[in-house]
Design an enzyme around this catalytic site. Structure first.
Site, short mmCIF file in Angstrom:
data_model
loop_
_atom_site.label_atom_id
_atom_site.label_comp_id
_atom_site.label_asym_id
_atom_site.label_seq_id
_atom_site.Cartn_x
_atom_site.Cartn_y
_atom_site.Cartn_z
N GLU A 45 0.84 -1.20 0.00
CA GLU A 45 0.00 0.00 0.00
C GLU A 45 0.87 1.25 0.00
OE1 GLU A 45 -3.67 1.76 2.79
OE2 GLU A 45 -2.36 0.15 3.52
N LYS A 114 -9.28 2.44 -2.24
CA LYS A 114 -9.59 1.93 -0.90
C LYS A 114 -10.96 2.44 -0.46
CE LYS A 114 -7.28 1.35 3.61
NZ LYS A 114 -6.03 1.62 4.34
N TYR A 120 -7.87 5.35 13.44
CA TYR A 120 -7.26 5.08 14.74
C TYR A 120 -6.36 6.25 15.13
CZ TYR A 120 -8.27 0.46 12.76
OH TYR A 120 -8.86 -0.61 12.14
N CYS A 180 -5.71 -3.04 2.42
CA CYS A 180 -5.52 -3.08 3.87
C CYS A 180 -6.82 -3.16 4.67
CB CYS A 180 -4.68 -1.88 4.30
SG CYS A 180 -3.94 -2.08 5.96
N SER A 207 0.27 -2.64 7.30
CA SER A 207 -0.22 -3.00 8.62
C SER A 207 0.92 -2.93 9.62
CB SER A 207 -0.80 -4.43 8.58
OG SER A 207 -1.33 -4.80 9.82
N GLY A 372 -4.95 -60.14 13.04
CA GLY A 372 -3.57 -59.81 13.37
C GLY A 372 -3.01 -58.76 12.44
N GLY A 373 -3.83 -58.29 11.48
CA GLY A 373 -3.43 -57.20 10.60
C GLY A 373 -3.87 -55.85 11.15
N ASN A 455 -11.81 -66.35 -1.89
CA ASN A 455 -13.05 -65.73 -1.40
C ASN A 455 -13.86 -66.65 -0.50
OD1 ASN A 455 -12.47 -63.33 -2.64
ND2 ASN A 455 -13.85 -63.64 -4.38
N THR A 491 -13.80 -58.78 -0.44
CA THR A 491 -14.67 -59.80 -1.01
C THR A 491 -16.12 -59.40 -0.83
OG1 THR A 491 -13.05 -61.52 -0.53
CG2 THR A 491 -15.32 -62.23 -0.89
N TYR A 492 -16.83 -59.31 -1.95
CA TYR A 492 -18.25 -58.95 -1.88
C TYR A 492 -19.01 -59.98 -1.03
CZ TYR A 492 -22.79 -57.29 -3.51
OH TYR A 492 -24.05 -56.76 -3.58
#
Length: 658
Positions: A45, A114, A120, A180, A207, A372-373, A455, A491-492
């Protein structure tokens, strides 16, 4: 290339009120930035004059030198492909405004003014500048903006001025500019411009720095880019500004839909370039998917009608190769250990919460088939924790291990150790005899290691789990993960089926870290040792016989490919709908040190074929909690015909190969 464009934030050195010096610094930074071939370069700016000039803004000497500086910068852009945004005071119809000059290839495209001026104690802009809302005109001539402009040498032309100007570069890139304080307003101009089609917002800012303001500013930019579903380039005045009452830090950021792509690291800085590649494909995909964005554009059509679009032919606008785009090869896994543990813990809590609700409603006992996996391990841990959450005894956990032809010694022993470590008794049901009988009934010789052979074991296990649940008031907890569902590596009516699935939205690459986090955080301290060994065990469906030492011979990734690749393909296919060519391009970048291009292409074709052909398994998957933005429930996140054709996707991959 593939909707990547490079953008740059340039923060030059500045001397307050020395426009000639500042212009030279801007020109130097501009030349440096051109080397990166960005589509857009933005300066802070009031960069030409310096932001902190105060009442010097009313001095005609300063304003004259500013216009000369703007003329020099405009001339320097000629022959270059990048759009340049630079801040300077601008005098229009006798009033002073805080402006952003937008230039391309020697032409001034417009001046964004702007709108919201701070009031301020240390920033009293209303003392010097008027708001864009005060403009008496929407267009001015170039000759009215620049004292040094020579209409005999350059053709004069009209230039749009005001707020809510969208700069459309040859239909390739559409961006808006705000300045800004505009960002800090309740409804910033960028919100209106993005609803009107801008994909990138450039904020040129000055800023000042205060304790904690940097983090606030960063969060504001991140949140704005997220709420506006946009790219956001924020560049701020550097430390060369006046330090009479405040200090300026030169804090610059580049954000993409809520993610910071790049940020300068020095707390107080100047004289640098910040470069990043943005992926407009993400923004376009997200806006198309996010119907509330379109609804908002329609709802606020009265506001978006304020926007003006400047369309400029920019056939040479450079696309990027994505070199400066941060790309994670494991998109489901956070980059830092701290964030990874936090994510895994949060997901675990979500899994537990989902299952606990189902157990509370049904009054059932969780029934888990334990191999166990890793997948069945995670499901078992979630089930045990859900019982704890409900205040029910560990003995309510029904954990069944079912050794068959492919069961290895290691996984069998680990399944027993894990079940016992959780405070319940393992139920062992050997299914080999049942499978032999079933194969015999089918007229199968029992020796041919075909799909039926494999399967049969998976379906027998599911039958045992379902029937045992019937006998003991149980609910079968599914173990299959997101990666397996995407590939149809199940597996379906076997391990594809359950009464409630807890892993269905967790990818394989994250399952490992989920178990690691449980072990690391000591949720089940008696299970830590066996969990570590399970993590070290190769991934396998264990449907083919082990070797003579009882070790695993069938490794999933030998058959279907590396899960880290498949999870990468899955993420960008589902999350952003990228083309196969773009995903292949990204994969080659992400995994350039791990796999050659032929290997990546081979497994991407495998993924594509299976992703389409296996949809029928996903169309009837069980209930399960969603934990992330990528999920495949047919009831919500992924709806696809089971007979959809993959030909166009595969044809695109064939072009890569040729």
């Amino acid at each position: 290339m593939f909707d990547f464009y490079r953008i740059a934030a340039a923060v030059p050195q500045v001397k307050v009120a020395d426009a000639a010096y500042n212009t030279n610094q801007i020109l130097g930074k501009l030349e440096e930035a051109y080397g990166y071939q960005p589509a857009v370069i933005a300066f802070p700016e009031l960069a030409v004059s310096g932001y902190s000039c105060q009442d010097l803004f009313f001095q005609s000497t300063l304003l004259r030198e500013v216009t000369r500086g703007i003329s020099r910068i405009l001339a320097a852009t000629e022959g270059h492909e990048s759009a340049v945004v630079v801040g300077a005071p601008v005098e229009i119809c006798g009033q002073l405004y805080n402006g952003a000059y937008v230039m391309l290839d020697g032409k001034l495209l417009g001046v964004t003014i702007k709108t919201f001026l701070p009031n301020y104690s240390e920033f009293y802009e209303k003392r010097w500048f008027n708001s864009a809302d005060d403009l008496p005109t929407r267009d001015v001539y170039l000759s009215d903006l620049m004292i040094s402009y020579d209409p005999e040498e350059i053709e004069d032309y009209s230039v749009p001025v005001g707020s809510h100007i969208i700069y459309n570069l040859d239909g390739k890139l559409s961006f808006g500019v705000e300045i800004c304080e505009d960002l800090w307003s309740p409804i910033p101009p960028s919100s209106v411009m993005t609803l009107a089609g801008a994909e990138l917002i450039v904020n040129i800012s000055a800023s000042n720095e205060l304790i904690a303001k940097r983090e606030y500013r960063k969060n504001l930019v991140k949140q704005t880019s997220a709420s506006e579903v946009a790219e956001y380039l924020y560049v701020s005045a550097g430390s060369g500004e006046s330090t009479q009452d405040v200090v300026f830090s030169g804090h610059s950021l580049i954000a993409e839909n809520g993610v910071i792509l790049n940020e300068n690291r020095d707390y107080i800085a100047a004289d640098y370039l910040l470069v990043a590649d943005m992926d407009l494909g993400k923004i376009r995909s997200e806006r198309a998917r996010m119907k509330s964005f379109g609804d908002a554009a329609a709802h606020y059509r009265g506001l978006t009608s304020r926007c003006r679009t400047v369309t400029e032919a920019a056939p040479r606008l450079p696309e990027s190769d994505g070199e400066y785009y941060i790309l994670q090869k494991h998109p489901f896994i956070p980059a830092t250990r701290k964030n990874l543990e936090k994510r895994c813990s949060d997901i675990f809590d979500m899994q537990v919460g989902g299952l606990a609700k189902r157990l509370e409603v049904t009054g059932a006992k969780p029934v888990v088939g334990v191999s166990g996996g890793m997948d069945s391990t995670l499901a078992l841990l979630v089930s045990a924790k859900a019982l704890q959450k409900l205040g029910r005894p560990a003995e309510d956990l029904i954990a069944i291990t079912m050794p068959a032809f492919g069961t290895s010694n290691r996984t069998y022993e680990n399944s027993l150790l894990l079940i016992k470590s959780l405070g319940t008794t393992p139920i062992i049901i050997d299914i080999k005899a049942a499978c032999v009988q079933h194969l015999s009934d089918l007229g199968h010789d029992g020796m041919t290691k075909d799909l039926t052979y494999e399967n049969t074991q998976a379906r027998e296990r599911t039958q045992v789990l379902m029937d045992y649940a019937n006998m003991h008031g149980g609910l079968v907890v599914g173990t299959g993960d997101l990666s397996e569902l995407a590939l149809g590596w199940c597996t379906y009516n076997g391990d594809q089926m359950a009464m409630y699935g807890v892993n269905g939205s967790i990818p394989k690459t994250l399952v490992r870290w989920m178990i690691d986090t449980v072990a690391e955080t000591g949720i089940f301290p008696d299970s830590t040792v066996v969990l570590r060994d399970i993590l070290d065990t190769p991934i396998s469906p264990e449907l083919l016989p082990p070797d003579e030492n009882g070790e695993i011979t069938q490794k999933t990734e030998d058959s279907v490919g590396p899960y880290e690749l498949h999870d990468f393909f899955l993420f960008y296919t589902l999350r952003y709908g990228y083309s196969p060519a773009k995903i292949n391009f990204l994969a080659n970048r992400a995994f350039d040190r791990d796999y050659d291009s032929a290997t990546i292409l081979k497994w991407q074709k495998m993924f594509t074929r299976r992703f389409f052909s296996q949809q029928f398994k996903r169309s009837c998957m069980p209930d399960g909690v969603k934990v992330g933005s990528v999920a495949m429930s047919p009831r919500g996140d992924w709806r696809m015909p089971s007979d959809a054709s993959a030909e166009n996707w595969l044809a695109e991959l064939d072009l890569i190969e040729s």
